[in-house]
Design a protein around this motif. Structure first.
Motif: not given
Length: 157
Positions: A51-73
């Motif tokens: 997977a391209a780094p910026g596509e779902p499954g890619g390292d950067i994209y998945e890293g961004v999603i993981a970072a977003l899942k660490e921010i709580f309302d």
């Protein structure tokens, strides 16, 4: 108007179909093993396309999603990704990331600080050069945008 006629023919028997004949291949056990090995080597050599780094499954994209899942309302004990506040994550070549998000209401107490926190967390992801957060109000957030995990956490399922 013509009518179709159906004719019935009575027969005493039907000749059975010929049986297929398979002749035994004259193949030594070593040849048979080599044939199987060739097949498996080709099969096992196939690799899935990365997977391209910026596509779902890619390292950067998945890293961004993981970072977003660490921010709580602050008002709801669920991360902003599962809460459905993230409408889009676009990663461009070179590592520029655009996050499109909303908040539960325009009067949310973190309306001013949440986008800045999202930007800081996304920029900390390896491979991200810079991040921009686009805060939108249309479409408005509603509880149906939450993931099933978030609904379960909040007792809505």
């Amino acid at each position: 108007m013509s009518m179709n006629r159906i004719e019935i023919e009575e027969v005493e028997g039907v000749e059975p179909p010929r049986r297929a004949r398979v002749e035994e291949a004259v193949e030594t056990p070593a040849e048979k093993l080599e044939r199987k090995r060739d097949y498996l080597d080709g099969f096992l050599a196939e690799q899935p396309a990365a997977a391209a780094p910026g596509e779902p499954g890619g390292d950067i994209y998945e890293g961004v999603i993981a970072a977003l899942k660490e921010i709580f309302d602050p008002e709801i004990p669920v991360n902003i990704y599962d809460l459905g506040l993230i409408y889009g994550v676009d990663v461009e070549e070179g590592g520029s990331v655009m996050v499109t998000m909303t908040l539960t209401t325009p009067h949310c107490p973190v309306a001013e600080s949440m986008p800045a926190e999202v930007q800081l967390r996304v920029e900390a992801v390896p491979g991200v050069r810079d991040a921009e957060v686009n805060l939108v109000w249309d479409p408005a957030w509603d509880p149906q945008k939450m993931s099933d995990d978030a609904k379960l956490e909040l007792g809505m399922l």
